[in-house]
Write a protein that holds these residues in place. Structure first.
Motif, PDB file in Angstrom:
ATOM      1  N   SER A   1      -9.364   7.606   6.941  1.00  0.00           N
ATOM      2  CA  SER A   1      -8.026   7.756   6.363  1.00  0.00           C
ATOM      3  C   SER A   1      -8.039   8.337   4.949  1.00  0.00           C
ATOM      4  O   SER A   1      -6.985   8.623   4.383  1.00  0.00           O
ATOM      5  CB  SER A   1      -7.323   6.389   6.341  1.00  0.00           C
ATOM      6  N   VAL A   2      -9.238   8.501   4.376  1.00  0.00           N
ATOM      7  CA  VAL A   2      -9.319   8.992   2.999  1.00  0.00           C
ATOM      8  C   VAL A   2      -8.990  10.490   2.940  1.00  0.00           C
ATOM      9  O   VAL A   2      -9.607  11.296   3.628  1.00  0.00           O
ATOM     10  CB  VAL A   2     -10.718   8.717   2.400  1.00  0.00           C
ATOM     11  N   THR A   3      -8.021  10.836   2.129  1.00  0.00           N
ATOM     12  CA  THR A   3      -7.598  12.236   1.987  1.00  0.00           C
ATOM     13  C   THR A   3      -8.441  12.945   0.926  1.00  0.00           C
ATOM     14  O   THR A   3      -9.083  12.292   0.103  1.00  0.00           O
ATOM     15  CB  THR A   3      -6.129  12.304   1.547  1.00  0.00           C
TER      16      THR A   3
ATOM     17  N   ARG B   1      -7.359  14.413  -1.719  1.00  0.00           N
ATOM     18  CA  ARG B   1      -6.832  13.956  -3.012  1.00  0.00           C
ATOM     19  C   ARG B   1      -7.465  12.612  -3.413  1.00  0.00           C
ATOM     20  O   ARG B   1      -7.891  12.420  -4.555  1.00  0.00           O
ATOM     21  CB  ARG B   1      -5.309  13.814  -2.910  1.00  0.00           C
ATOM     22  N   GLU B   2      -7.568  11.713  -2.464  1.00  0.00           N
ATOM     23  CA  GLU B   2      -8.180  10.409  -2.744  1.00  0.00           C
ATOM     24  C   GLU B   2      -9.680  10.522  -3.013  1.00  0.00           C
ATOM     25  O   GLU B   2     -10.236   9.815  -3.860  1.00  0.00           O
ATOM     26  CB  GLU B   2      -7.922   9.445  -1.578  1.00  0.00           C
TER      27      GLU B   2
ATOM     28  N   ILE C   1     -10.162  11.534  -6.511  1.00  0.00           N
ATOM     29  CA  ILE C   1      -9.933  10.383  -7.398  1.00  0.00           C
ATOM     30  C   ILE C   1     -11.149   9.451  -7.429  1.00  0.00           C
ATOM     31  O   ILE C   1     -11.547   8.946  -8.477  1.00  0.00           O
ATOM     32  CB  ILE C   1      -8.660   9.623  -6.943  1.00  0.00           C
ATOM     33  N   PHE C   2     -11.753   9.258  -6.258  1.00  0.00           N
ATOM     34  CA  PHE C   2     -12.961   8.426  -6.158  1.00  0.00           C
ATOM     35  C   PHE C   2     -14.099   9.026  -6.990  1.00  0.00           C
ATOM     36  O   PHE C   2     -14.746   8.332  -7.779  1.00  0.00           O
ATOM     37  CB  PHE C   2     -13.363   8.337  -4.682  1.00  0.00           C
TER      38      PHE C   2
ATOM     39  N   ARG D   1      -2.769   2.533  -3.784  1.00  0.00           N
ATOM     40  CA  ARG D   1      -3.928   2.815  -2.937  1.00  0.00           C
ATOM     41  C   ARG D   1      -4.929   3.718  -3.674  1.00  0.00           C
ATOM     42  O   ARG D   1      -6.142   3.484  -3.647  1.00  0.00           O
ATOM     43  CB  ARG D   1      -3.454   3.490  -1.644  1.00  0.00           C
TER      44      ARG D   1
ATOM     45  N   ILE E   1      -8.836   3.042  -5.161  1.00  0.00           N
ATOM     46  CA  ILE E   1      -9.960   3.948  -4.903  1.00  0.00           C
ATOM     47  C   ILE E   1     -10.652   4.366  -6.199  1.00  0.00           C
ATOM     48  O   ILE E   1     -11.881   4.443  -6.282  1.00  0.00           O
ATOM     49  CB  ILE E   1      -9.452   5.191  -4.106  1.00  0.00           C
ATOM     50  N   PHE E   2      -9.854   4.630  -7.214  1.00  0.00           N
ATOM     51  CA  PHE E   2     -10.384   4.998  -8.534  1.00  0.00           C
ATOM     52  C   PHE E   2     -11.259   3.864  -9.089  1.00  0.00           C
ATOM     53  O   PHE E   2     -12.396   4.091  -9.543  1.00  0.00           O
ATOM     54  CB  PHE E   2      -9.201   5.283  -9.460  1.00  0.00           C
TER      55      PHE E   2
END
Lengths: 136, 136, 136, 136
Positions: free
Chosen positions: B12-14, B16-17, B20-21, C16, C20-21
């Protein structure tokens, strides 16, 4: 300040021994500051990383000279030579770090070194040289 | 390799995410690599230390830009201004480190920052900006 | 304080994404805190080192769970099994560290992991799982 | 192995001096491994973090004893006493770390210490005691 700091030391410690003590401190500081630092085998990147730590350690008491370099790693941890993909880099580790430090303390000059010694399988820190300075 | 690494992530991780990670990773890497690094308030020394870490972090995946500076520390940990005696220096700590990182991942640009926030009494890491890149 | 910290973030960042960050930050903090830590393959020593970092990282914002272990290293950097002589030990490196972190932020739970991935030749940090919590 | 390592040292270095050198190494290793480690003023957390590093440093050559504690920080960096909100914690820094190490080398016992010395405004590392062991 230097006089004040000496009051904390065991009375029997000589200037020569104090120089040796400071040398051990500096070598371990370099080692632990650098472990895990990301790096690729680009001479500019290596130079920049090493210079940063040289500048930093040169701020420490009694440091007269610091040289740091990174040699190709061993035990399967060789430098990767190009950043061909995003994960193609390594980090400073005990097999690729080489550092030499010169400490001056009360008329004594101590030179120490840390580098990977294959026969020991160990990043040995050692006193390469120690002698009294002719003047000062 | 990038594709292979993605198979490890929750489906489910996009993108964009993911950007950010990666941003969180880079900010924490800078922070923990630099804590305790000896430094004096000489612009050349500061520049050299910061450049070394910029070079290093730039080796990491998806990093597009890194800026690092040291501001005068707070809470009694100000930079010392001259090396008047051997113990007259300080070290990088959570009050004086300022870093900004830009990560690009699959068409997304994320900009993050770490700096001391007095109102929080904390070296806050935050996402300053995130947007989709028009091309590439 | 949490509200105050949010004002620093880009407005478009969702809870969310914030989770993640934070996850990225924690994984990199563990990694860089532990690189270069001396260790031998004595379960008590390994346990003690890992527990220390678990305790430490658990102090950080939004951390719900931390697990850290050390697996036998790869690429010639296997744990040494007995301290047969003074130099017979190794250190935490990117091939032997395994850590898993759970972050809770505003109703979201994010689970991340760092471990050596042989196919990548890389200590990959990834988002293993992320989902909304039913309550709270 | 110990014999082999000695061949790297300057011939004039005595066992007493070698013990002193190792002492400097250990104190700096503790210091730089711990700087920036998150911590709160919970005795259990402090104990766990300190024990982890004691276990780790005890793996290093010639280490006979290691004691590490954290005292309330100075210069505005006191421990925060409760985790009242997510940002309410501090980290190990040069003002709160206290460590004492005992090294045995070839019949010599050297005891060293690092702790914040207010009069110096400095985390001084010093040789507290050094003497020859009666036996072994």
């Amino acid at each position: 300040m230097e006089k004040l700091s000496e009051t904390y030391f065991d009375d029997s410690v000589t200037p020569r021994e104090h120089a040796i003590f400071e040398l051990g401190i500096k070598l371990a500081a370099i080692f632990h500051l650098m472990m895990g630092t990301p790096v690729i085998n680009d001479p500019e990147v290596v130079k920049s990383i090493c210079e940063g730590i040289v500048s930093s350690i040169s701020c420490q008491p009694f440091v007269a000279r610091v040289d740091i370099s990174l040699k190709p790693g061993q035990r399967g941890r060789e430098f990767k030579y190009t950043k061909r993909h995003e994960f193609d880099y390594t980090s400073v580790n005990e097999t690729n770090l080489v550092a030499e430090v010169e400490v001056k303390y009360s008329g004594w000059l101590a030179v120490g070194r840390v580098e990977w010694v294959s026969d020991l399988g160990y990043p040995l820190m050692y006193i390469k040289e120690i002698h009294q300075l002719s003047e000062n």
